[in-house]
Design an enzyme around this catalytic site. Structure first.
Site, PDB file in Angstrom:
ATOM      1  CB  SER A   1      -0.851  -0.079   1.273  1.00 54.90           C
ATOM      2  OG  SER A   1      -1.700  -0.995   1.007  1.00 54.90           O
TER       3      SER A   1
ATOM      4  CG  HIS B   1      -1.862   3.164   4.903  1.00 50.75           C
ATOM      5  ND1 HIS B   1      -2.362   2.515   6.073  1.00 50.75           N
ATOM      6  CD2 HIS B   1      -1.724   1.940   4.063  1.00 50.75           C
ATOM      7  CE1 HIS B   1      -2.298   1.337   6.011  1.00 50.75           C
ATOM      8  NE2 HIS B   1      -2.126   0.906   4.731  1.00 50.75           N
TER       9      HIS B   1
ATOM     10  NE  ARG C   1       1.412   4.731   9.060  1.00 47.03           N
ATOM     11  CZ  ARG C   1       1.692   3.427   8.841  1.00 47.03           C
ATOM     12  NH1 ARG C   1       0.783   2.424   8.699  1.00 47.03           N
ATOM     13  NH2 ARG C   1       3.008   3.063   8.740  1.00 47.03           N
TER      14      ARG C   1
END
Length: 210
Positions: A13, A39, A36
């Site tokens: 990812s 994500h 992050r």
């Protein structure tokens, strides 16, 4: 603890995010945080029009404070739900959310404030030298800024990324203009998952750079 298969999925990812974003202006400490957030949300706007903005000392202040066992004060339990629970235990960080305090509503009414505002006001001592994490309530972020301006408290870092249509973008603008270390973004987007992912990213950086 992450399983090998889970880690492989996460790694893939992150590589997809790197490939789709391409060249960017974030440094090696900032990019893992932005990545992050993307994500956690699958929203590439956090590297574009709703980009994450860092005060020059934000990442260092954040990881140093976490390492030293600072308190983490947040506006909603949703932020706590998104944290990797082992991280605060590893560094002795107390995670505080007062929004469910049964006395809060009455106190807020007496002070003519929202519950979110009051939840910050009663946490002034924990905020001092700690990290404030706002993912939901712009009024909480505005209250923290006011408390700082009143010299009531001074956090080491404010992560201000509330979501919403009323005062969300404006509260972030005020944070960027304030005299405090911050991580925020532009516009209405944000939320508890964004806020929690920033804290998780700081812990990851800390563990990789002890």
């Amino acid at each position: 603890m992450q399983t090998r298969k889970g880690q492989n999925i996460e790694d893939e990812s992150m590589q997809i995010i790197d490939n789709e974003v391409g060249p960017h202006s974030y440094d090696k400490m900032e990019w893992p945080i932005v990545r992050r957030v993307i994500h956690a949300t699958a929203d590439f706007d956090f590297a574009g029009k709703n980009k994450i903005i860092f005060h020059k000392n934000a990442v260092m202040n954040g990881i140093t404070s976490l390492k030293n066992g600072c308190s983490i004060v947040t506006d909603v339990n949703g932020v706590i739900g998104g944290l990797n629970k082992q991280n605060p235990k590893d560094f002795g960080n107390k995670v505080i959310c007062n929004i469910s305090d049964p006395n809060l509503a009455e106190q807020a009414k007496q002070e003519n404030k929202t519950r979110a505002q009051m939840s910050m006001r009663i946490a002034a001592s924990e905020i001092n030298g700690g990290i404030v994490v706002i993912g939901n309530a712009p009024t909480a972020l505005l209250e923290v800024i006011q408390m700082i301006n009143e010299n009531i408290t001074k956090p080491s870092l404010v992560i201000g990324i509330p979501v919403g249509f009323v005062a969300a973008a404006e509260s972030k603008e005020k944070l960027r203009e304030s005299n405090v270390s911050f991580i925020t973004n532009v516009g209405r987007k944000g939320g508890s998952s964004c806020a929690a992912s920033i804290v998780n990213a700081l812990y990851k950086i800390l563990k990789e750079n002890p």
